[in-house]
Design a protein around this motif. Sequence first.
Motif, PDB file in Angstrom:
ATOM      1  N   PRO A 111      56.258  35.341  33.179  1.00  0.00           N
ATOM      2  CA  PRO A 111      55.932  34.305  31.814  1.00  0.00           C
ATOM      3  C   PRO A 111      56.583  33.039  31.357  1.00  0.00           C
ATOM      4  O   PRO A 111      56.762  32.412  31.021  1.00  0.00           O
ATOM      5  N   LEU A 118      59.904  23.479  30.904  1.00  0.00           N
ATOM      6  CA  LEU A 118      60.914  23.465  29.613  1.00  0.00           C
ATOM      7  C   LEU A 118      61.735  22.553  30.024  1.00  0.00           C
ATOM      8  O   LEU A 118      62.183  20.960  30.007  1.00  0.00           O
ATOM      9  N   CYS A 130      57.715  29.036  31.772  1.00  0.00           N
ATOM     10  CA  CYS A 130      58.155  28.409  30.322  1.00  0.00           C
ATOM     11  C   CYS A 130      58.912  28.097  30.341  1.00  0.00           C
ATOM     12  O   CYS A 130      59.368  26.819  30.027  1.00  0.00           O
TER      13      CYS A 130
END
Length: 519
Positions: free
Chosen positions: A16, A24, A20
């Motif tokens: 995770p 980004l 992420c």
Amino acid sequence: MPTLTPRRARRFLPRPALACAAVLAVGVALIPLVYLGIRVGQAGWGRIADELFTARTGDLAGRSVALAGVVTAACTVLGVAAAFLVTRTDLPARRVFGVLAALPLAVPSYVAAFAWVSLAQGFEGFWAAALVLTLVSYPYVYLPVAAALVGVDPAQEEVARSLGRGPWQTAVGVTLRQVRPAVAAGALLVALYVLSDFGAVSILRVDVFTRAVFTAINLGFDRTGALVLATVLVALSALVLLAEQLSRRRAARYARLGGGAPRPPTRLRLGRLRWPAVLGLAGVLGAALGVPAVSLVRWFGEGVSRPGSLGELADAAGNSLGVALLGTVLTVVLALPVGLLSARVPGLLAVALDRLAYLSHALPGLVIGLSLVFFGINVAYPLYQSVWLLALAYAALFLPLAVAAVSAAAAQAPPGLEEVARSLGRRRAYVLRTVTLPLAAPGIGAGAALVFLTCMKELPATLLLRPTGMNTLATGLWTHTSVAAYAAAAPYAALLVLIAAMPTWWLSARTGVLTRTGG
């Protein structure tokens, strides 16, 4: 050591958090593309149609595509021929030619154009641009093809020879077929580079999309038209990118099974073609490296002797190194989560992020710079006129170069060592810092060198985004060349080429050509 499957890899990499971070990073790189789409959409379809469906736009598109086609074809012939001569024949001084053939990559297109224009009056137009761009772009084909020829399995050639095929029939029908993916990928990169080039076509006065867009934004009379034209340039680049992705899929058809035999292939004897081949390769290198060298030597002394020139040159060199280093660091930092996700947690998300990262690579520096100018003024004003906005442009342009290096290096690092470290109770961040990254460091370093080289050479984004009063080697060269001050431009060009030659030499060494071609 056991190999980690994707499911087992999740125990050792925090999916995770990694996902992420990767999302980004790609989102940051796509800021120029998203903002460009928003601004063009605000113009309305009527304004877009008025700009697109004109004879001028058709002429620009035709000329841009024609220039890319001519240069790509010429670079394919030169790159494949040079790689084959250096790696697979008894060409004299193969090691020397192996080094020199890669060095034109260190010569920015606008430096080469400046060199030819300063030596030959009236040197301009379509065919002049095609010649200059070919001479500086063919290493994009030469380097991957040379690397592929060094690593190709000689067993298939031996089988062909045992079936009665001659040496040249084997070379064309077997050897070159095995490196077709490398040829295709290199050729498509050349096409992408030519579509995005601004410096050479501007100096040589060729009206293509990049020059038209820069003129519109620089004069300030039609910024909406410039944005619309930029979207056409993006569309052309996206078509090239799509072809590049398709060529990658086809590469699997020519892949080797197994490790192969680590023995050198049989070299072809050139016979009567030996010295014509030497003269031909020397002629190409003379045009690609000799002409810029002669031009720079001719003007260098006068340029350095100008009052205050050494101080200006030192200041520009420091600025170039600083912004290139900042751009490289930011690019590699953004590339780390994307590359690690691709190497350690493969799947649909990793593939999607990799493809999205390449969208920014398809955008010419001019489009990136233009989009970030508007973004900085209207959205992120504190970043406007700062080196951070310029570093962001570099990251958006060159993120895929670093992602590919990180992914390949991480994939080659034995995952079993990470498993052992985690089984001893080490935290994931500690394992990443002390095991994964050190093992992948050489490959990441090569990617960083390539990013640094391209940041040093990048001109249009630097022209549009540099802080007021800041001069770099690229912009200093451009400023003096635009007013035909060749003596003043020469020191900037010479120092830029010298600095860029160092990472270029290292990258050529990593292909294996320098260590496996012999004397």
